[in-house]
Every structure is written in structure tokens, then in C-alpha cells.
Design a protein around this motif. Structure first.
Motif, PDB file in Angstrom:
ATOM      1  N   ARG A 165      11.240   8.388  -0.606  1.00 35.02           N
ATOM      2  CA  ARG A 165       9.784   8.315  -0.443  1.00 35.02           C
ATOM      3  C   ARG A 165       9.393   8.258   1.035  1.00 35.02           C
ATOM      4  O   ARG A 165       8.315   8.703   1.415  1.00 35.02           O
ATOM      5  N   TYR A 166      10.269   7.690   1.865  1.00 32.41           N
ATOM      6  CA  TYR A 166       9.960   7.512   3.283  1.00 32.41           C
ATOM      7  C   TYR A 166      10.657   8.555   4.150  1.00 32.41           C
ATOM      8  O   TYR A 166      10.744   8.397   5.358  1.00 32.41           O
ATOM      9  N   THR A 167      11.119   9.624   3.527  1.00 28.99           N
ATOM     10  CA  THR A 167      11.834  10.676   4.244  1.00 28.99           C
ATOM     11  C   THR A 167      10.932  11.885   4.432  1.00 28.99           C
ATOM     12  O   THR A 167      10.175  12.256   3.529  1.00 28.99           O
ATOM     13  N   PHE A 168      11.024  12.481   5.596  1.00 25.25           N
ATOM     14  CA  PHE A 168      10.257  13.701   5.885  1.00 25.25           C
ATOM     15  C   PHE A 168      11.109  14.602   6.766  1.00 25.25           C
ATOM     16  O   PHE A 168      12.104  14.175   7.356  1.00 25.25           O
ATOM     17  N   GLU A 169      10.716  15.866   6.847  1.00 28.57           N
ATOM     18  CA  GLU A 169      11.494  16.839   7.608  1.00 28.57           C
ATOM     19  C   GLU A 169      10.730  17.301   8.832  1.00 28.57           C
ATOM     20  O   GLU A 169       9.528  17.566   8.775  1.00 28.57           O
ATOM     21  N   GLU A 170      11.449  17.369   9.942  1.00 26.60           N
ATOM     22  CA  GLU A 170      10.872  17.869  11.188  1.00 26.60           C
ATOM     23  C   GLU A 170      11.994  18.352  12.079  1.00 26.60           C
ATOM     24  O   GLU A 170      13.067  17.729  12.134  1.00 26.60           O
ATOM     25  N   ASP A 171      11.767  19.466  12.772  1.00 28.34           N
ATOM     26  CA  ASP A 171      12.776  20.050  13.667  1.00 28.34           C
ATOM     27  C   ASP A 171      14.092  20.309  12.931  1.00 28.34           C
ATOM     28  O   ASP A 171      15.181  20.084  13.474  1.00 28.34           O
ATOM     29  N   SER A 172      13.970  20.769  11.685  1.00 29.06           N
ATOM     30  CA  SER A 172      15.133  21.105  10.848  1.00 29.06           C
ATOM     31  C   SER A 172      16.029  19.900  10.573  1.00 29.06           C
ATOM     32  O   SER A 172      17.217  20.047  10.269  1.00 29.06           O
ATOM     33  N   LYS A 173      15.471  18.707  10.678  1.00 26.63           N
ATOM     34  CA  LYS A 173      16.218  17.485  10.382  1.00 26.63           C
ATOM     35  C   LYS A 173      15.433  16.621   9.417  1.00 26.63           C
ATOM     36  O   LYS A 173      14.201  16.675   9.379  1.00 26.63           O
TER      37      LYS A 173
ATOM     38  N   LEU B  38       9.308  -0.799   2.815  1.00 27.47           N
ATOM     39  CA  LEU B  38      10.629  -0.314   2.406  1.00 27.47           C
ATOM     40  C   LEU B  38      11.679  -1.389   2.620  1.00 27.47           C
ATOM     41  O   LEU B  38      12.515  -1.637   1.745  1.00 27.47           O
ATOM     42  N   TRP B  39      11.649  -2.038   3.773  1.00 26.44           N
ATOM     43  CA  TRP B  39      12.643  -3.060   4.118  1.00 26.44           C
ATOM     44  C   TRP B  39      12.685  -4.169   3.072  1.00 26.44           C
ATOM     45  O   TRP B  39      13.759  -4.691   2.740  1.00 26.44           O
ATOM     46  N   ASN B  40      11.531  -4.537   2.518  1.00 24.40           N
ATOM     47  CA  ASN B  40      11.473  -5.618   1.526  1.00 24.40           C
ATOM     48  C   ASN B  40      12.276  -5.313   0.272  1.00 24.40           C
ATOM     49  O   ASN B  40      12.643  -6.229  -0.469  1.00 24.40           O
ATOM     50  N   HIS B  41      12.563  -4.027   0.024  1.00 19.43           N
ATOM     51  CA  HIS B  41      13.289  -3.641  -1.184  1.00 19.43           C
ATOM     52  C   HIS B  41      14.796  -3.506  -0.953  1.00 19.43           C
ATOM     53  O   HIS B  41      15.546  -3.274  -1.899  1.00 19.43           O
ATOM     54  N   PHE B  42      15.231  -3.628   0.304  1.00 21.24           N
ATOM     55  CA  PHE B  42      16.673  -3.539   0.585  1.00 21.24           C
ATOM     56  C   PHE B  42      17.363  -4.831   0.164  1.00 21.24           C
ATOM     57  O   PHE B  42      16.833  -5.929   0.359  1.00 21.24           O
ATOM     58  N   ASP B  43      18.557  -4.714  -0.405  1.00 23.39           N
ATOM     59  CA  ASP B  43      19.350  -5.904  -0.688  1.00 23.39           C
ATOM     60  C   ASP B  43      19.958  -6.413   0.619  1.00 23.39           C
ATOM     61  O   ASP B  43      19.996  -5.709   1.628  1.00 23.39           O
ATOM     62  N   GLN B  44      20.451  -7.651   0.614  1.00 25.85           N
ATOM     63  CA  GLN B  44      20.933  -8.280   1.838  1.00 25.85           C
ATOM     64  C   GLN B  44      22.104  -7.528   2.453  1.00 25.85           C
ATOM     65  O   GLN B  44      22.202  -7.377   3.679  1.00 25.85           O
TER      66      GLN B  44
ATOM     67  N   VAL C  39       0.816  -1.216   0.000  1.00 21.17           N
ATOM     68  CA  VAL C  39       0.000   0.000   0.000  1.00 21.17           C
ATOM     69  C   VAL C  39       0.848   1.264   0.000  1.00 21.17           C
ATOM     70  O   VAL C  39       0.660   2.166  -0.843  1.00 21.17           O
ATOM     71  N   LEU C  40       1.768   1.413   0.948  1.00 19.44           N
ATOM     72  CA  LEU C  40       2.525   2.656   1.068  1.00 19.44           C
ATOM     73  C   LEU C  40       3.314   3.016  -0.193  1.00 19.44           C
ATOM     74  O   LEU C  40       3.373   4.204  -0.557  1.00 19.44           O
ATOM     75  N   PRO C  41       3.936   2.055  -0.889  1.00 22.24           N
ATOM     76  CA  PRO C  41       4.654   2.430  -2.112  1.00 22.24           C
ATOM     77  C   PRO C  41       3.769   3.009  -3.208  1.00 22.24           C
ATOM     78  O   PRO C  41       4.267   3.689  -4.114  1.00 22.24           O
ATOM     79  N   ARG C  42       2.449   2.792  -3.129  1.00 22.44           N
ATOM     80  CA  ARG C  42       1.541   3.294  -4.164  1.00 22.44           C
ATOM     81  C   ARG C  42       1.005   4.679  -3.863  1.00 22.44           C
ATOM     82  O   ARG C  42       0.415   5.315  -4.736  1.00 22.44           O
ATOM     83  N   LEU C  43       1.197   5.160  -2.649  1.00 24.76           N
ATOM     84  CA  LEU C  43       0.635   6.447  -2.268  1.00 24.76           C
ATOM     85  C   LEU C  43       1.356   7.611  -2.918  1.00 24.76           C
ATOM     86  O   LEU C  43       2.544   7.518  -3.257  1.00 24.76           O
ATOM     87  N   GLU C  44       0.634   8.706  -3.078  1.00 23.78           N
ATOM     88  CA  GLU C  44       1.284   9.947  -3.491  1.00 23.78           C
ATOM     89  C   GLU C  44       2.283  10.354  -2.412  1.00 23.78           C
ATOM     90  O   GLU C  44       2.043  10.182  -1.217  1.00 23.78           O
ATOM     91  N   LYS C  45       3.396  10.910  -2.850  1.00 21.36           N
ATOM     92  CA  LYS C  45       4.457  11.276  -1.912  1.00 21.36           C
ATOM     93  C   LYS C  45       3.946  12.234  -0.840  1.00 21.36           C
ATOM     94  O   LYS C  45       4.282  12.101   0.350  1.00 21.36           O
ATOM     95  N   GLU C  46       3.137  13.196  -1.206  1.00 13.14           N
ATOM     96  CA  GLU C  46       2.635  14.169  -0.248  1.00 13.14           C
ATOM     97  C   GLU C  46       1.798  13.497   0.839  1.00 13.14           C
ATOM     98  O   GLU C  46       1.931  13.812   2.032  1.00 13.14           O
ATOM     99  N   THR C  47       0.953  12.560   0.426  1.00  8.89           N
ATOM    100  CA  THR C  47       0.119  11.837   1.388  1.00  8.89           C
ATOM    101  C   THR C  47       0.968  10.989   2.311  1.00  8.89           C
ATOM    102  O   THR C  47       0.765  10.957   3.530  1.00  8.89           O
ATOM    103  N   LEU C  48       1.945  10.280   1.730  1.00  5.93           N
ATOM    104  CA  LEU C  48       2.830   9.443   2.530  1.00  5.93           C
ATOM    105  C   LEU C  48       3.606  10.273   3.542  1.00  5.93           C
ATOM    106  O   LEU C  48       3.754   9.876   4.703  1.00  5.93           O
ATOM    107  N   THR C  49       4.088  11.429   3.126  1.00  8.83           N
ATOM    108  CA  THR C  49       4.842  12.302   4.030  1.00  8.83           C
ATOM    109  C   THR C  49       3.973  12.740   5.207  1.00  8.83           C
ATOM    110  O   THR C  49       4.430  12.750   6.365  1.00  8.83           O
TER     111      THR C  49
END
Length: 316
Positions: free
Chosen positions: A133-141, A150-156, A85-95
């Protein structure tokens, strides 16, 4: 000195247990409008139903999403979400959704800069784009929120690097020479296999580690040390083993002493087992990443403070 080695077998177990096979999202009443865009592949719970449902709210899920710190009073909906589900969302919505998770103190949110080198070293060229896609900004970080999708797409290689890096954050700096370590192994053969090692199950907590210590040889240490032990269980065992409360004087600590920390409600929040010479058998928490570690008084003070401490000593 952080010297605990992490085997490939342990990394493979962590790979499977780091996150459940679904994404878990929490919403306040004000953010209810973000639930319909998730589509049909979700299960929506009331907080009461979710936290009482032990088939979904398991010890692994509790540790994956660090649910002991979540702001339950702000939650109106809990969504169990299929990892597609999350990979299909618009970036703005996911953020928006990920930012809400951080506000509610849920999930595995990590500063993006702390793992940039790990990702850059990966041979998987799509990793940075995925993490964006899974990155967002808060407190200047910049933060990114780890989810199963996301984890399912990482290589070993990237998974191993991430897990190793993450685990290092839970290891205390302890200096102990080989002779002292050999002596402690000889004195405590029932605990020696666990010195400076990691668990393979979530839930094994500090009280279980301490109970394993006082149970001594002859007990089923592997079974005891792998349990989630409650305060009442440890206190009953201390009584049975002829331990009694004594004034705490650090310089007069004796081998096999037990230290407890209590909160302002008088609940036991931590326990450890003194080996000798200010070295303790200790586990700071119940997650896979909290090692059974030979630790020092200074590190215990640093983590648990000096208030609410009690000493229990075995009477001969």
C-alpha cells in the motif's frame, strides 16, 4: 569494518522516536485536490505557520522527515494527519500522495528491494501486503514510504531488523585494532564512553561532539555532547580554550586539533576532534542514527570533501 553494536535499549528508543505519532504530508498548490480525500482527521497549516510552530515542528519531527532537505519553495500546504487516515485511502490516491512527498524531498522513502529480505524474514504474514500500500514507482525503481500508520503494524522483530539495517547505512568502515582503541580510551576518558556508540536524542550534532572533546575532563560531557550546538558556540569555546587557526597540513596533525569545514557562505557545516595518528572523534549529523564514531581522514574527505577546511590548534 562496521563493528558498532546496537543494544536492545537503543533499538527500543529508536522505535519510539523514528516517527512522530502522526503522519506528516506536504502538498504543492497543484496537488491541493488531494487534501479533501484525507477527511476530517487532519490539521492543515500554511508552510509559514508549520515551520514556526515549535510544538509540532520539533527536532524529532525534523529528523524523522529529514526536513532540512525539503523543497520549501514548492510547498503550499502542510498536513498533520492522524495515523488512521492513510490506511483508509484508496490505493491510487495514496500512491499519488506518496509520490508527491518524494518529489518534495520529504519523508523516509526507501528502495523496496533494499529491505525485501528483512520483510521476508518476518513472521508477520501481512507485512508485505501492508508495504504494498505504501509502495510506488519512480525512476524505474520501487520505493516505499515509511509512515507512523505503517510502522504501527510492524511486529517487534521486523522493527528491530529494519532499524538495525537502517543504522548500518550511517556507519563508516573504520579499521582500528584493540590496542589502539584501548590507548585512545586511556588518553580521552571523558570521550571514551561515547566511542562507537549511538545517541538517545535527536539534535546531538558534530559541533557538540567537538565541543565535548575540547571541554576535556571535569566538564559535564553527557550534557554537552547531547545538545544542538551552534557555530558561534563552538567558535567562542575554541577562543576561550586558546585555540587558534593554523595552516592545515595533514601529515602534521597533532592530538586535540580541531578541524572545521565551511561552506561557500563561510558557515561552519562540520567539525571533528583529532585524537591521534589520524583518528578523529566524529559525528556526521544530528540524527539518532549518526553514531559518535572514531573515524579516519579518508572517511571525512569522502563525506565532507577537501574544500573549506580549517585547522584549529590549542596554544600552550
Amino acid at each position: 569494518m562496521k563493528t558498532i553494536q546496537i543494544s536492545t535499549d537503543i533499538l527500543n528508543i529508536w522505535d519510539e522516536k523514528l516517527l512522530p505519532n502522526f503522519d506528516l504530508l506536504f502538498f504543492s498548490k497543484d496537488s491541493e485536490s488531494l487534501i479533501p480525500p484525507l477527511g476530517p482527521d487532519i490539521l492543515v497549516f500554511t508552510p509559514k505557520d508549520f515551520f514556526q510552530d515549535s510544538s509540532i515542528n520539533t527536532i524529532d519531527v525534523i529528523n524523522s522527515y529529514q526536513l532540512w532537505g525539503i523543497k520549501k519553495e514548492l510547498i503550499s500546504y502542510v498536513c498533520v494527519v492522524h495515523p488512521t487516515v492513510l490506511p483508509r485511502l484508496e490505493k491510487e490516491t495514496l500512491t499519488e500522495i506518496l509520490t508527491i512527498q518524494r518529489h518534495l524531498s520529504s519523508g523516509l522513502a526507501i528502495e523496496r528491494s533494499t529491505v525485501s529480505q528483512l520483510v521476508e524474514a518476518s513472521q508477520h504474514t501481512e507485512i508485505n501486503q501492508l508495504m504494498d500500500r505504501y509502495t510506488f514507482e519512480e525512476d524505474s525503481k520501487q520505493w516505499f514510504s515509511m509512515h507512523r500508520s505503517l510502522w504501527n503494524h510492524f511486529d517487534q522483530e521486523t522493527k528491530y531488523a529494519f532499524l538495525s539495517y537502517f543504522a548500518q547505512q550511517f556507519i563508516d568502515d573504520v579499521s582500528i585494532d584493540d590496542n589502539k582503541l584501548a590507548r585512545l580510551r586511556e588518553l580521552y576518558p571523558h570521550l571514551a564512553p561515547y566511542f562507537n556508540s549511538f545517541a538517545t536524542v535527536n539534535g546531538a550534532n558534530c559541533l557538540a561532539a567537538t565541543l565535548a572533546g575540547i571541554s576535556e575532563q571535569g566538564a559535564e560531557t553527557d550534557w554537552i555532547i547531547s545538545q544542538w550546538v551552534f557555530e558561534s558556540t563552538l567558535l567562542f569555546a575554541l577562543k576561550t580554550k586558546k585555540y587558534s587557526k593554523q595552516p592545515f597540513i595533514e601529515r602534521e596533525l597533532q592530538p586535540q586539533d580541531v578541524l572545521l569545514w565551511r561552506d561557500h557562505h563561510n558557515h561552519v557545516i562540520h567539525a571533528c576532534y583529532h585524537l591521534e595518528d589520524g583518528y578523529f572523534f566524529n559525528k556526521h549529523g544530528q540524527t539518532l542514527f549518526n553514531p559518535w564514531q572514531i573515524n579516519t581522514m579518508d572517511n571525512l574527505y569522502k563525506t565532507w570533501g577537501r574544500e573549506g577546511m580549517e585547522l584549529y590548534r590549542k596554544q600552550i
